[in-house]
Scaffold this active site. Structure first.
Site, short mmCIF file in Angstrom:
data_model
loop_
_atom_site.label_atom_id
_atom_site.label_comp_id
_atom_site.label_asym_id
_atom_site.label_seq_id
_atom_site.Cartn_x
_atom_site.Cartn_y
_atom_site.Cartn_z
N ASN A 96 49.53 33.65 40.85
CA ASN A 96 50.07 34.41 41.98
C ASN A 96 49.59 33.85 43.32
OD1 ASN A 96 47.47 35.28 41.22
ND2 ASN A 96 47.74 37.27 42.21
N ASP A 306 40.19 41.34 35.78
CA ASP A 306 41.46 41.37 36.52
C ASP A 306 41.18 41.30 38.02
OD1 ASP A 306 44.23 41.27 36.52
OD2 ASP A 306 44.45 43.44 36.72
N GLY A 325 45.71 45.88 43.42
CA GLY A 325 44.66 44.91 43.12
C GLY A 325 43.29 45.35 43.59
#
Length: 417
Positions: A96, A306, A325
C-alpha cells in the site's frame, strides 16, 4: 561480530535446548557453541540481562511503511529500526505505497532500500494491478525479484474468478495468495463493528457476515482450484469456524489475526478516538473470545501487528474522515503475553517466517544466528515514550502490557534497546 550471550532460557520447540538455560556463542553471524558456563573469549561482547529469554527471530506478516510515496508516515529505514527494537528479525511489507508495489521493479526498489539492516524486509506484491481488483499483476516476475506473497492490502478481491485464476496460476511457482476477508457490498460504508456500540454512537456498522461470507467464498474457490491461500487479519467468530472446518478438510489455508483484534473490543470507539478506527474493525467480546480460543488451539497460525503508520492529517480528524490503521508493532509481544503463555506467544510470532518464506532458523549450533531476546516478567503501561515509529497512532497507548523486548541478533548485527 563476536558475541557471548549468558544465561539465556531458550524457547524453541525445534531445538534440543528448548526450555533450558544456556550460554550461546556467536561469531560472524553463526551460532558456534551452546553450553553452560562458557568462558568469555578475547574480543567478545557479553550480553547479560535479567530474566533473559531467546527464541528464533520473530516474523511480522503485515507491516506498512509508506515509502515510496508516503515517507511522512514512515520510511523503510526507520520502519526496520522499529521492527528490530520491537523484536522482529523479518517483516512482510504490504504493497500500500505510492505507486502500489505491483511490478518487479517495485519489488527491487524496496528490497534495495532495506539493505544493510538487522531486520530483513520481504515484500508482498499486489495481487492485482494498482490493487484495483481488475487484472492480475505480474506475479511471476515479482516472485523472481523477491516477492514472498501476493495480496491487495485491505482491499477485497471483488471478482471471484480472479481469485480462482490467481490460485491456479501461482501453483506453478508455489506462490502464496492473500485475500482480505471482507465482502465490500455487505460492508458498504460501515466503519466500525455493527452492534450495540455502533448503534449507541451513531456510526455505520460493518456486520460480521461481511467477513464470513467472503471467507466462505474464498474457501470454496480454494477447494476447487487448489493452491495456497492466506487469510490476513481474521476478526470474527464465524470466520474462525469456517477456517477451522477448512483445515479439518486438509485445505491449504492459513490465517493471521491482528494483535489489536485479539486484545481490544469495540467499546473503545465510544469516545470517537480515531486510533481505534482499524480494518477489520474492533469487534465485541464474543468475537474476541473466539479469536483467543483460536490462537490457543492452532486454528489461527500467526499473530501480526498489522502495523500501519499514519500521519496526523489522516488520523487527527473526524472519525468519518479518518483513515483506517494503527501502529502496534512496539506493543505486539507485550500485549500477546497478557493472553497466552510465553511458549504459545513465541510460536505465534515465529510461524509467519515458515508460512511466507519457507524457512526457520532454530537455536542450534552451526545455524545462522537469527534471534530475538526478551523477558517475560513484569507489567507496565504502554506510554508515548514506548512509541518508536514516526507516526503516533498507537492503538495500545495507555494499555497494560507484560514483558520486555531486549532486542535482536540477525544479519550479523546486534540491536539492543
Amino acid at each position: 561480530m563476536k558475541v557471548l550471550i549468558k544465561n539465556a532460557t531458550i524457547i524453541d520447540s525445534e531445538s534440543s535446548y528448548h526450555g533450558t538455560t544456556q550460554d550461546i556463542r556467536i561469531k560472524d553471524g553463526l551460532i558456534i557453541e551452546i553450553g553452560q558456563k562458557l568462558a568469555s573469549l578475547k574480543g567478545e561482547t557479553t550480553i547479560e540481562k535479567e530474566d533473559l529469554h531467546i527464541s528464533q527471530g520473530w516474523f511480522d506478516t503485515s507491516v506498512s511503511m509508506g515509502q515510496p510515496g508516503y515517507e511522512e508516515r514512515e520510511t523503510i529505514d526507520n520502519g526496520l529500526n522499529v521492527a528490530a527494537r520491537s523484536g522482529f528479525t523479518g517483516v512482510a511489507l504490504n504493497p500500500n505505497t505510492y505507486p502500489i508495489i505491483d511490478t518487479s521493479s517495485d519489488i527491487t526498489f524496496v528490497k534495495k532500500m532495506a539493505e544493510g539492516h538487522a531486520t530483513s524486509l520481504y515484500p508482498i506484491g499486489a495481487l492485482t494491478r494498482n490493487s484495483a481488483s481488475v487484472d492480475l499483476a505480474e506475479l511471476y516476475d515479482m516472485q523472481q525479484s523477491g516477492a514472498v506473497a501476493f495480496g491487495d492490502y485491505q482491499t477485497p478481491i471483488k471478482n471471484p474468478n480472479l481469485l480462482k485464476i490467481a490460485l491456479q496460476y501461482t501453483q506453478g511457482f508455489n506462490g502464496l495468495v492473500l485475500s482480505f476477508p471482507q465482502e465490500q457490498q455487505i460492508a458498504g460504508k460501515g466503519m466500525v463493528n455493527e452492534g450495540v456500540m455502533s448503534t449507541r454512537v451513531g456510526l455505520k456498522g460493518i456486520p460480521t457476515i461481511a467477513e464470513s461470507l467472503q471467507i466462505a467464498r474464498d474457501l470454496h474457490i480454494l477447494e476447487y482450484a487448489g493452491g495456497k491461500l492466506h487469510i490476513p487479519t481474521v476478526s470474527t467468530k464465524e470466520g474462525v469456524a469456517l477456517i477451522r472446518a477448512a483445515k479439518s478438510k486438509k485445505l491449504n489455508v492459513t490465517c493471521s489475526v491482528a494483535i489489536h483484534n485479539l486484545c481490544l473490543t469495540d467499546d473503545l470507539i465510544e469516545d470517537f478516538d480515531t486510533r481505534y478506527k482499524v480494518l477489520p474493525p474492533l469487534r465485541n467480546k464474543e468475537h474476541v473470545e473466539a479469536l483467543v480460543a483460536a490462537v490457543k488451539d492452532g486454528t489461527i497460525d500467526t499473530v501480526t501487528s498489522d502495523h500501519n503508520p499514519l500521519d496526523v492529517e489522516r488520523k487527527n480528524v473526524e472519525f468519518d474522515n479518518a483513515m483506517y490503521g494503527a501502529i502496534a508493532q512496539e506493543a505486539t509481544f507485550k500485549a500477546l503475553l497478557t493472553i497466552v503463555s510465553e511458549k504459545r506467544a513465541i510460536t505465534l510470532l515465529t510461524a509467519g517466517r515458515n508460512l511466507f518464506i519457507g524457512q526457520n532458523n532454530p537455536v542450534k549450533e552451526q545455524v545462522k544466528a537469527d534471534l530475538t531476546l526478551f523477558s517475560t516478567k513484569g507489567s507496565q503501561t504502554f506510554t508515548k515514550q514506548d512509541i518508536l515509529s514516526s507516526s503516533q497512532n498507537a492503538i495500545f497507548l495507555n494499555k497494560k502490557v507484560k514483558g520486555e523486548v531486549y532486542g535482536i541478533i540477525a544479519n550479523n548485527q546486534v540491536v539492543l534497546n
